[in-house]
Enzyme design. Structure first.
Site, PDB file in Angstrom:
ATOM      1  N   HIS A  63      -4.331   8.621  -9.588  1.00 15.85           N
ATOM      2  CA  HIS A  63      -3.976   7.272 -10.063  1.00 15.85           C
ATOM      3  C   HIS A  63      -4.905   6.818 -11.183  1.00 15.85           C
ATOM      4  O   HIS A  63      -6.112   7.043 -11.147  1.00 15.85           O
ATOM      5  CB  HIS A  63      -3.912   6.276  -8.902  1.00 15.85           C
ATOM      6  CG  HIS A  63      -5.208   5.814  -8.327  1.00 15.85           C
ATOM      7  ND1 HIS A  63      -5.915   4.745  -8.844  1.00 15.85           N
ATOM      8  CD2 HIS A  63      -5.919   6.238  -7.245  1.00 15.85           C
ATOM      9  CE1 HIS A  63      -6.988   4.533  -8.111  1.00 15.85           C
ATOM     10  NE2 HIS A  63      -7.025   5.428  -7.143  1.00 15.85           N
ATOM     11  N   ASP A 170     -13.103   5.752  -9.771  1.00 15.96           N
ATOM     12  CA  ASP A 170     -12.000   5.612  -8.820  1.00 15.96           C
ATOM     13  C   ASP A 170     -10.848   4.924  -9.545  1.00 15.96           C
ATOM     14  O   ASP A 170     -10.858   3.699  -9.720  1.00 15.96           O
ATOM     15  CB  ASP A 170     -12.465   4.794  -7.614  1.00 15.96           C
ATOM     16  CG  ASP A 170     -11.355   4.513  -6.618  1.00 15.96           C
ATOM     17  OD1 ASP A 170     -10.281   5.149  -6.698  1.00 15.96           O
ATOM     18  OD2 ASP A 170     -11.549   3.634  -5.757  1.00 15.96           O
ATOM     19  N   GLU A 202      -1.865   2.280  -7.464  1.00 15.40           N
ATOM     20  CA  GLU A 202      -2.391   2.809  -6.201  1.00 15.40           C
ATOM     21  C   GLU A 202      -3.283   1.791  -5.494  1.00 15.40           C
ATOM     22  O   GLU A 202      -3.233   1.652  -4.271  1.00 15.40           O
ATOM     23  CB  GLU A 202      -3.173   4.104  -6.463  1.00 15.40           C
ATOM     24  CG  GLU A 202      -3.529   4.892  -5.203  1.00 15.40           C
ATOM     25  CD  GLU A 202      -4.847   4.470  -4.565  1.00 15.40           C
ATOM     26  OE1 GLU A 202      -5.159   4.955  -3.462  1.00 15.40           O
ATOM     27  OE2 GLU A 202      -5.577   3.654  -5.164  1.00 15.40           O
ATOM     28  N   GLU A 203      -4.092   1.079  -6.270  1.00 14.45           N
ATOM     29  CA  GLU A 203      -5.046   0.147  -5.674  1.00 14.45           C
ATOM     30  C   GLU A 203      -4.372  -1.060  -5.016  1.00 14.45           C
ATOM     31  O   GLU A 203      -5.007  -1.795  -4.268  1.00 14.45           O
ATOM     32  CB  GLU A 203      -6.049  -0.341  -6.731  1.00 14.45           C
ATOM     33  CG  GLU A 203      -6.944   0.750  -7.299  1.00 14.45           C
ATOM     34  CD  GLU A 203      -8.004   1.235  -6.321  1.00 14.45           C
ATOM     35  OE1 GLU A 203      -8.030   0.736  -5.179  1.00 14.45           O
ATOM     36  OE2 GLU A 203      -8.802   2.113  -6.698  1.00 14.45           O
ATOM     37  N   ASP A 225      -8.153  12.132  -5.381  1.00 13.38           N
ATOM     38  CA  ASP A 225      -8.773  10.812  -5.350  1.00 13.38           C
ATOM     39  C   ASP A 225     -10.235  10.984  -4.959  1.00 13.38           C
ATOM     40  O   ASP A 225     -10.652  12.076  -4.558  1.00 13.38           O
ATOM     41  CB  ASP A 225      -8.050   9.884  -4.370  1.00 13.38           C
ATOM     42  CG  ASP A 225      -8.090   8.421  -4.799  1.00 13.38           C
ATOM     43  OD1 ASP A 225      -9.105   7.998  -5.380  1.00 13.38           O
ATOM     44  OD2 ASP A 225      -7.098   7.704  -4.547  1.00 13.38           O
ATOM     45  N   HIS A 312     -16.084   1.286  -5.822  1.00 12.70           N
ATOM     46  CA  HIS A 312     -15.636  -0.086  -6.096  1.00 12.70           C
ATOM     47  C   HIS A 312     -16.772  -0.978  -6.582  1.00 12.70           C
ATOM     48  O   HIS A 312     -16.815  -2.169  -6.279  1.00 12.70           O
ATOM     49  CB  HIS A 312     -14.946  -0.700  -4.871  1.00 12.70           C
ATOM     50  CG  HIS A 312     -13.562  -0.174  -4.661  1.00 12.70           C
ATOM     51  ND1 HIS A 312     -12.639  -0.789  -3.835  1.00 12.70           N
ATOM     52  CD2 HIS A 312     -12.912   0.907  -5.175  1.00 12.70           C
ATOM     53  CE1 HIS A 312     -11.506  -0.107  -3.851  1.00 12.70           C
ATOM     54  NE2 HIS A 312     -11.655   0.932  -4.653  1.00 12.70           N
TER      55      HIS A 312
END
Length: 346
Positions: A63, A170, A202-203, A225, A312
């Protein structure tokens, strides 16, 4: 050899979930240099294809979207209000510089900070106010429409030991890995149909993965991922096992990691003298793997993980060696399987 400069260019782009258009143009232009066909899907996915006429199809998904904020309102004084997009930590934004993708221009801002906000125990995204220097609501609206995507104003930097730090590793790294695996598979003269998809959303719900699985209807799929490395501060080997930067690609072990595909991945790693490490994930992976696996009539799927520290945050850390090994591993895998590969585990 992986195109490291393109990786850095990808990390310098931005693409909050729902605002991936510009970065997907970058991905499409890159794959047009080597893919047999590039498709721009109506949902925003970009798909690079090797051997589109082959009846045996392998989906590779990474992603390209990232977490961030989305502008929701303008105050009378010309400040911006915003809502979270994905799993952000609002406190990290206080006093930080941000970049705002308006769909046309790039606007810079500063997230307001105060003693009151810093002391607040439960900080929400609704507490965040972005200062762009506008003097009133009309000026703010003119420069930044609602729906604009907001990310930290940070880019990649090299670290020691072949590591780098950046926001959006990410999963910008996963998108890069599947594109490079497609390029390497072509160099290896792979005859299978290989579909490298840089997925959107995706998130915020795995929409791009579901779309790719249903639309391509592959015989098998590998999602790429990041996963939490346990070898840094706050790491815990008891969560997913020992996962270390530089330890090689992580192979998901659990219901979403197909046992036969995992076995072939390990065989491919043995051929290439690449170390792998198990990532214990008994249930859902909370990646595109989950959506792809149950798309259409069901897709046998495996998940290759890139170990990542400080997920994140605006300063995620990964190993370039692990990135290279993921590319080589996946490109070798797609050359090893074919229509005669028996995926039945028993």
């Amino acid at each position: 050899v992986m195109d490291q400069e393109f990786f850095y260019r990808l990390l310098s782009c931005q693409g909050v979930s729902g605002r991936e258009t510009n970065i997907q143009k970058t991905a499409a232009a890159y794959m047009e240099g080597f893919a047999d066909e590039v498709r721009r899907e109506v949902n925003g996915n970009v798909t690079g294809i090797l051997n589109p006429d082959s009846s045996f199809k392998i989906l590779l998904a990474g992603h390209i979207d990232e977490i961030g904020l989305m502008v929701t309102d303008h105050t009378e004084q010309g400040f911006l209000r915003a809502a979270r997009v994905g799993g952000i930590t609002p406190r990290m934004y206080l006093g930080q510089k941000v970049r705002i993708d308006t769909g046309k221009d790039l606007v810079y801002g500063a997230v307001a900070s105060s003693g009151e906000l810093q002391k607040k125990e439960e900080l929400s995204d609704t507490d965040l106010v972005i200062d762009i220097g506008a003097g009133n609501r009309e000026a703010a609206r003119r420069h930044v429409p609602v729906g604009s995507g907001v990310v930290f104003d940070t880019d990649w930097r090299p670290l020691l030991g072949e590591c780098i730090t950046s926001r959006a590793l990410d999963d910008r790294s996963g998108a890069f890995i599947v594109m490079e695996a497609l390029r390497r598979a072509k160099e290896k003269k792979c005859r299978n149909g290989v579909y490298a998809v840089t997925t959107v959303g995706e998130e915020t719900g795995f929409s791009g993965g579901a779309w790719a699985g249903a639309g391509i209807r592959p015989n098998m799929a590998i999602a790429v991922d990041v996963t939490f490395a346990s070898d840094g501060p706050g790491g815990d080997d008891g969560v997913r096992g020992r996962v270390a930067l530089g330890g090689g690609p992580g192979i998901c072990v659990g219901i979403m990691g197909h046992p036969v595909m995992n076995r072939i991945l390990e065989q491919a790693a043995g051929r290439l003298d690449i170390r792998t490490q198990p990532v214990i994930t008994p249930g859902r992976t909370f990646t595109d793997t989950d959506a792809i696996h149950i798309s259409g009539h069901g897709v046998p799927a495996a998940l290759v993980n890139l170990p990542l520290r400080y997920m994140h945050t605006p300063a995620e850390v990964c190993s370039l060696k692990d990135v290279r090994d993921c590319i080589e591993l996946i490109s070798e895998f797609v050359c090893m399987v074919d229509g005669q590969t028996d995926l039945r585990p028993c």
